[in-house]
Write a protein that holds these residues in place. Structure first.
Motif, PDB file in Angstrom:
ATOM      1  N   LYS A   1       3.952   9.119   1.092  1.00  0.00           N
ATOM      2  CA  LYS A   1       4.727   8.062   1.744  1.00  0.00           C
ATOM      3  C   LYS A   1       5.208   7.045   0.721  1.00  0.00           C
ATOM      4  CE  LYS A   1       2.584   8.386   6.308  1.00  0.00           C
ATOM      5  NZ  LYS A   1       1.947   7.613   7.418  1.00  0.00           N
TER       6      LYS A   1
ATOM      7  N   ARG B   1       0.837  -1.194   0.000  1.00  0.00           N
ATOM      8  CA  ARG B   1       0.000   0.000   0.000  1.00  0.00           C
ATOM      9  C   ARG B   1       0.876   1.250   0.000  1.00  0.00           C
ATOM     10  NH1 ARG B   1      -2.598  -0.521   6.115  1.00  0.00           N
ATOM     11  NH2 ARG B   1      -0.709   0.050   7.277  1.00  0.00           N
TER      12      ARG B   1
ATOM     13  N   GLN C   1      -8.157   2.110  -4.375  1.00  0.00           N
ATOM     14  CA  GLN C   1      -8.161   3.062  -3.266  1.00  0.00           C
ATOM     15  C   GLN C   1      -8.984   2.528  -2.091  1.00  0.00           C
ATOM     16  OE1 GLN C   1      -6.624   6.299  -2.964  1.00  0.00           O
ATOM     17  NE2 GLN C   1      -7.299   6.043  -0.840  1.00  0.00           N
TER      18      GLN C   1
ATOM     19  N   ALA D   1       0.346   5.393   0.890  1.00  0.00           N
ATOM     20  CA  ALA D   1      -0.428   6.557   1.314  1.00  0.00           C
ATOM     21  C   ALA D   1       0.185   7.807   0.686  1.00  0.00           C
ATOM     22  CB  ALA D   1      -0.419   6.656   2.836  1.00  0.00           C
TER      23      ALA D   1
ATOM     24  N   THR E   1     -10.225   4.022   1.574  1.00  0.00           N
ATOM     25  CA  THR E   1     -10.317   5.202   2.406  1.00  0.00           C
ATOM     26  C   THR E   1     -11.116   4.855   3.659  1.00  0.00           C
ATOM     27  OG1 THR E   1     -10.259   6.646   0.467  1.00  0.00           O
ATOM     28  CG2 THR E   1     -11.029   7.605   2.536  1.00  0.00           C
TER      29      THR E   1
ATOM     30  N   GLU F   1      -5.546   5.184   9.524  1.00  0.00           N
ATOM     31  CA  GLU F   1      -4.169   5.068   9.025  1.00  0.00           C
ATOM     32  C   GLU F   1      -4.001   3.946   8.004  1.00  0.00           C
ATOM     33  OE1 GLU F   1      -5.177   5.171  12.225  1.00  0.00           O
ATOM     34  OE2 GLU F   1      -3.955   3.834  13.510  1.00  0.00           O
ATOM     35  N   ASP F   2      -5.037   3.165   7.780  1.00  0.00           N
ATOM     36  CA  ASP F   2      -5.013   2.159   6.712  1.00  0.00           C
ATOM     37  C   ASP F   2      -5.350   2.776   5.352  1.00  0.00           C
ATOM     38  OD1 ASP F   2      -6.521  -0.130   9.000  1.00  0.00           O
ATOM     39  OD2 ASP F   2      -4.410  -0.093   8.385  1.00  0.00           O
ATOM     40  N   THR F   3      -5.746   4.034   5.347  1.00  0.00           N
ATOM     41  CA  THR F   3      -6.090   4.717   4.104  1.00  0.00           C
ATOM     42  C   THR F   3      -4.879   4.767   3.183  1.00  0.00           C
ATOM     43  OG1 THR F   3      -7.819   6.053   5.125  1.00  0.00           O
ATOM     44  CG2 THR F   3      -6.822   6.905   3.098  1.00  0.00           C
ATOM     45  N   ALA F   4      -5.045   4.261   1.968  1.00  0.00           N
ATOM     46  CA  ALA F   4      -3.946   4.180   1.004  1.00  0.00           C
ATOM     47  C   ALA F   4      -4.461   3.597  -0.303  1.00  0.00           C
ATOM     48  CB  ALA F   4      -2.813   3.314   1.536  1.00  0.00           C
TER      49      ALA F   4
END
Length: 122
Positions: A42, A37, A117, A39, A119, A88-91
């Motif tokens: 990052k 993943r 994606q 983000a 979100t 914080e898993d959003t990526a």
């Protein structure tokens, strides 16, 4: 080999999603598979991997106990079940295949799929 990821979307924190990665072009059982993943702002990071037979699985510490990787070689598909999702898993999640070893680093990946994606809202 071509990889097609699907299943991403918008979910509230604590919710679940299941990602799928369909492979084509060559028999998927010849490859170890993984999810990475990335983000915004990052680097792409390892999430989970599974060996060619499905007997071995590997997880990043950040997702252990919440995510489960599995594969169905008859359907040439790999899955990532994501539970107890956090913001914080959003990526963007990428499916990956490795022909030489189980890809737990980007350097070990031979093929990438397009991203999907995910979100997670708080």
């Amino acid at each position: 080999v071509q990889l097609q990821a699907s299943g991403g979307g918008l979910v509230q924190a604590g919710g679940s999603l299941r990602l799928s990665c369909a492979t084509s072009g060559r028999t998927s059982s010849n490859y170890a598979m993984a999810w990475f993943r990335q983000a915004p702002g990052k680097e792409r990071e390892f999430v989970a991997a599974i060996n060619w037979s499905g007997s071995g699985t590997y997880y990043a510490d950040s997702v252990k106990g919440r995510f489960t990787i599995s594969r169905d070689n008859a359907k040439n598909t790999v899955y990532l079940q994501m539970n107890s999702l956090k913001p914080e898993d959003t990526a963007v999640y990428y499916c990956a295949a490795g022909s030489r070893r189980t890809p737990t680093t980007t350097a070990a990946v031979d093929y990438w799929g397009q991203g999907t994606q995910v979100t997670v809202s708080s």
